[in-house]
Design an enzyme around this catalytic site. Structure first.
Site, PDB file in Angstrom:
ATOM      1  N   LYS A   1      -2.116 -17.943 -11.816  1.00 31.01           N
ATOM      2  CA  LYS A   1      -1.503 -16.679 -12.652  1.00 31.01           C
ATOM      3  C   LYS A   1      -0.987 -17.736 -13.961  1.00 31.01           C
ATOM      4  O   LYS A   1      -1.235 -17.003 -15.042  1.00 31.01           O
ATOM      5  CB  LYS A   1      -0.176 -16.470 -11.780  1.00 31.01           C
ATOM      6  CG  LYS A   1      -0.553 -15.244 -11.011  1.00 31.01           C
ATOM      7  CD  LYS A   1       0.901 -14.630 -10.479  1.00 31.01           C
ATOM      8  CE  LYS A   1       0.573 -13.620  -9.315  1.00 31.01           C
ATOM      9  NZ  LYS A   1       1.831 -13.141  -8.946  1.00 31.01           N
TER      10      LYS A   1
ATOM     11  N   LYS B   1      -3.281  -5.523  -7.960  1.00 30.12           N
ATOM     12  CA  LYS B   1      -2.804  -4.714  -8.864  1.00 30.12           C
ATOM     13  C   LYS B   1      -2.867  -5.333 -10.280  1.00 30.12           C
ATOM     14  O   LYS B   1      -3.313  -4.403 -11.094  1.00 30.12           O
ATOM     15  CB  LYS B   1      -1.326  -4.503  -8.796  1.00 30.12           C
ATOM     16  CG  LYS B   1      -0.697  -4.048  -7.305  1.00 30.12           C
ATOM     17  CD  LYS B   1       0.634  -4.039  -7.191  1.00 30.12           C
ATOM     18  CE  LYS B   1       1.144  -4.287  -5.503  1.00 30.12           C
ATOM     19  NZ  LYS B   1       1.747  -5.522  -5.376  1.00 30.12           N
TER      20      LYS B   1
ATOM     21  N   LYS C   1     -10.109 -11.159  -5.212  1.00 30.50           N
ATOM     22  CA  LYS C   1      -9.638 -10.408  -4.409  1.00 30.50           C
ATOM     23  C   LYS C   1      -8.850  -8.911  -4.877  1.00 30.50           C
ATOM     24  O   LYS C   1      -8.682  -9.161  -6.358  1.00 30.50           O
ATOM     25  CB  LYS C   1      -8.307 -11.159  -3.687  1.00 30.50           C
ATOM     26  CG  LYS C   1      -7.033 -11.104  -4.323  1.00 30.50           C
ATOM     27  CD  LYS C   1      -5.804 -11.516  -3.521  1.00 30.50           C
ATOM     28  CE  LYS C   1      -4.631 -11.283  -4.513  1.00 30.50           C
ATOM     29  NZ  LYS C   1      -3.448 -11.423  -3.911  1.00 30.50           N
TER      30      LYS C   1
HETATM   31  P1  ADP Z   1      -0.938  -7.905  -5.308  1.00 26.36           P
HETATM   32  O1  ADP Z   1      -1.785  -9.088  -5.002  1.00 26.36           O
HETATM   33  O2  ADP Z   1      -1.710  -6.554  -5.318  1.00 26.36           O
HETATM   34  O3  ADP Z   1       0.296  -8.091  -6.501  1.00 26.36           O
HETATM   35  P2  ADP Z   1       1.379  -8.416  -3.606  1.00 26.36           P
HETATM   36  O4  ADP Z   1       1.424  -9.866  -4.254  1.00 26.36           O
HETATM   37  O5  ADP Z   1       2.310  -7.595  -3.781  1.00 26.36           O
HETATM   38  O6  ADP Z   1      -0.058  -7.763  -3.985  1.00 26.36           O
HETATM   39  O7  ADP Z   1       1.186  -8.363  -2.068  1.00 26.36           O
HETATM   40  C1  ADP Z   1       1.491  -7.657  -0.909  1.00 26.36           C
HETATM   41  C2  ADP Z   1       1.079  -7.632   0.352  1.00 26.36           C
HETATM   42  O8  ADP Z   1      -0.450  -7.210   0.055  1.00 26.36           O
HETATM   43  C3  ADP Z   1       1.008  -9.270   0.932  1.00 26.36           C
HETATM   44  O9  ADP Z   1       1.245  -9.168   2.048  1.00 26.36           O
HETATM   45  C4  ADP Z   1      -0.706  -9.418   0.604  1.00 26.36           C
HETATM   46  O10 ADP Z   1      -1.050 -10.577   1.373  1.00 26.36           O
HETATM   47  C5  ADP Z   1      -1.068  -8.133   0.683  1.00 26.36           C
HETATM   48  N1  ADP Z   1      -2.540  -8.331  -0.294  1.00 26.36           N
HETATM   49  C6  ADP Z   1      -2.541  -8.082  -1.654  1.00 26.36           C
HETATM   50  N2  ADP Z   1      -3.625  -7.970  -2.143  1.00 26.36           N
HETATM   51  C7  ADP Z   1      -4.603  -8.123  -0.882  1.00 26.36           C
HETATM   52  C8  ADP Z   1      -6.136  -8.195  -0.560  1.00 26.36           C
HETATM   53  N3  ADP Z   1      -6.670  -8.043  -1.547  1.00 26.36           N
HETATM   54  N4  ADP Z   1      -6.335  -8.038   0.600  1.00 26.36           N
HETATM   55  C9  ADP Z   1      -5.483  -8.122   1.468  1.00 26.36           C
HETATM   56  N5  ADP Z   1      -4.308  -7.973   1.499  1.00 26.36           N
HETATM   57  C10 ADP Z   1      -3.694  -8.214   0.366  1.00 26.36           C
END
Ligand code: ADP
Length: 340
Positions: free
Chosen positions: A115, A200, A197
Site C-alpha cells: 500500500k 475493493k 488478489k
Molecule cells: P479488501 O482487501 O477488499 O479491502 P478487507 O481488507 O476489508 O478487504 O478484508 C476483509 C476480509 O475479506 C478479510 O478477512 C480478508 O482476508 C478477506 N478478503 C479480502 N480480499 C480477499 C480475496 N481476494 N480473497 C479472499 N479473501 C479476501
C-alpha cells in the site's frame, strides 16, 4: 484465562463495495460461525481512513457494508454487528499496543509495503494498521479470527502483541488469548483482470450486491487461461481464474464438466463464463433480494448497529478497565489504586 464460550472477532473495511473475495474469504464463514461462537463482526472505518478518502463517501460505504453483511446472512439476533468508530476503546487499546510493538515488525508487513508503494505520502496510521487490528481482536479477547489468507501475517503480529503484553504486565496469569486464524477453503480470490488478489481498492472485483448486467459486463472480458487464444484451443483449467471461481459457486459435478469442456475445447470461454454467471446468481440473487428488503425498512440498519455498539462497548470497557488497572493508568472515573 479462557472464556467459557469461544469468541470470534473479524472486521471488514468500508473502503468500497464488499465483493465476492470478501464473501468467499471471510463473510461466508462468519455466517456459519455465528451460530457456534460468540461473534463480534465489525465494519472497521478507522482502518479505512489510513489511506486518502472522502468523508461523505465513507459514511455511505459504512452503511452499505452493513447492508451487505446483513444481506449475506449475518443475523444480529445471534451476532454483534457494529462500527469500529462507535467503540472508542479500539483506538485506546491500539495506543497502548503501539508502545510495546517494535517498529521493525511493522515495517516488515507485506500489506504495508504494497500500500505504501502506491502512495506519495505515507501516513503513520498505515504503518500502525496491524496494531489497531490487534486491538480490535484482543479488546474482545477473541480466540479465533475468520479471515482470508492475506490477513495471516497481520494475525501473527496480533499473537505476538498478546504474548508481549501478557509477559510484560500479567506474567503469572496471561490475560489475552493468542488468537488463531480460521481460514476458509477458498482462501484467496484473484481479481478478474488477473493482476492480483481481488480487492475493493484495485477495481478488479465483483460486488456482492452488483446488478446482474454489470456483473456479466465484467465477467465477459475477464482474464482466462492466457494460452487459450482461439475458440478451438484446448485449455488448462488449473491456470484459469474462472475455473477457480466455479469451485466456489458451482457443484462438484458442474466443476468437473467445466474442466472437461475446457480441456477438450468443447466449450469456449464465453460458455464457461455463462455457467459461472448462473452459479453466481444462485448465491447473489437472494442477497440482492434481502438487501432490497433491508433498505425498505427505514432506520433498521442504524438500530442494528446501535445495539451492536452497545453490546461491544460493554465488553470493551471491561477489558480496558483491567488493562489500565494493571498498567498503572487512570480508570474511567479517575485514578484509583489497583487491587488485584
Ligand atoms: P479488501 O482487501 O477488499 O479491502 P478487507 O481488507 O476489508 O478487504 O478484508 C476483509 C476480509 O475479506 C478479510 O478477512 C480478508 O482476508 C478477506 N478478503 C479480502 N480480499 C480477499 C480475496 N481476494 N480473497 C479472499 N479473501 C479476501
Amino acid at each position: 484465562m479462557a472464556l467459557a464460550t469461544p469468541r470470534v472477532f473479524s472486521g471488514i473495511q468500508p473502503s468500497g463495495e464488499l465483493h465476492i473475495g470478501n464473501y468467499l474469504g471471510a463473510i461466508q464463514a462468519w455466517v456459519e460461525i455465528q451460530h457456534r461462537y460468540e461473534s463480534f463482526f465489525c465494519v472497521v472505518d478507522y482502518h479505512a481512513i489510513t489511506v486518502p478518502y472522502a468523508p461523505p463517501e465513507l459514511r455511505t460505504r459504512t452503511h452499505e457494508a452493513a447492508v451487505s453483511l446483513l444481506a449475506a446472512g449475518i443475523d444480529p439476533s445471534v451476532a454483534t454487528l457494529f462500527v469500529q468508530s462507535a467503540v472508542p476503546e479500539h483506538t485506546e487499546l491500539a495506543w497502548i499496543f503501539n508502545t510495546i510493538t517494535p517498529l521493525g515488525e511493522l515495517e516488515r508487513q507485506t500489506q504495508f509495503k504494497d500500500k505504501a508503494q502506491r502512495q506519495e505520502s505515507v501516513a503513520a496510521g498505515l504503518l500502525n494498521y496491524p496494531v489497531l487490528q490487534a486491538a480490535d481482536i484482543l479488546l474482545y479477547r477473541a480466540d479465533s479470527v475468520p479471515v482470508g489468507e492475506d490477513q495471516v501475517q497481520h494475525l501473527e503480529l496480533s499473537r505476538e502483541i498478546a504474548r508481549r503484553w501478557n509477559a510484560r504486565f500479567r506474567p503469572d496469569s496471561p490475560y489475552f488469548p493468542e488468537p488463531k486464524a480460521l481460514l476458509t477453503p477458498t482462501r484467496r480470490i484473484m481479481g478478474l483482470d488477473g493482476s492480483g488478489k481481488m480487492s475493493k481498492s484495485t477495481g478488479n472485483s465483483v460486488g456482492l450486491l452488483e446488478p446482474p448486467d454489470d456483473i456479466w459486463a465484467k465477467l465477459r472480458p475477464a482474464v482466462t487461461d492466457p494460452k487459450r487464444v482461439r475458440r478451438t484451443d484446448p485449455g488448462t483449467p488449473e491456470v484459469c481464474n474462472i475455473y477457480h471461481l466455479h469451485k466456489a459457486f458451482n457443484s462438484e459435478a458442474t466443476v468437473e464438466l467445466v474442466a472437461e469442456r475446457c480441456r477438450t475445447a468443447g466449450w469456449g470461454c464465453i460458455e464457461c463464463k455463462q455457467t459461472l454467471f448462473e452459479g453466481m446468481e444462485r448465491t447473489l440473487a437472494p442477497m440482492r433480494a434481502r438487501a432490497a428488503d433491508i433498505r425498505s425498512r427505514p432506520g433498521h440498519v442504524e438500530e442494528v448497529l446501535g445495539d451492536g455498539a452497545a453490546t461491544a462497548r460493554r465488553v470493551a470497557r471491561e477489558t480496558m478497565r483491567e488493562v489500565k488497572a494493571v498498567m498503572g493508568l487512570a480508570a474511567e472515573a479517575g485514578l484509583r489504586p489497583h487491587r488485584p
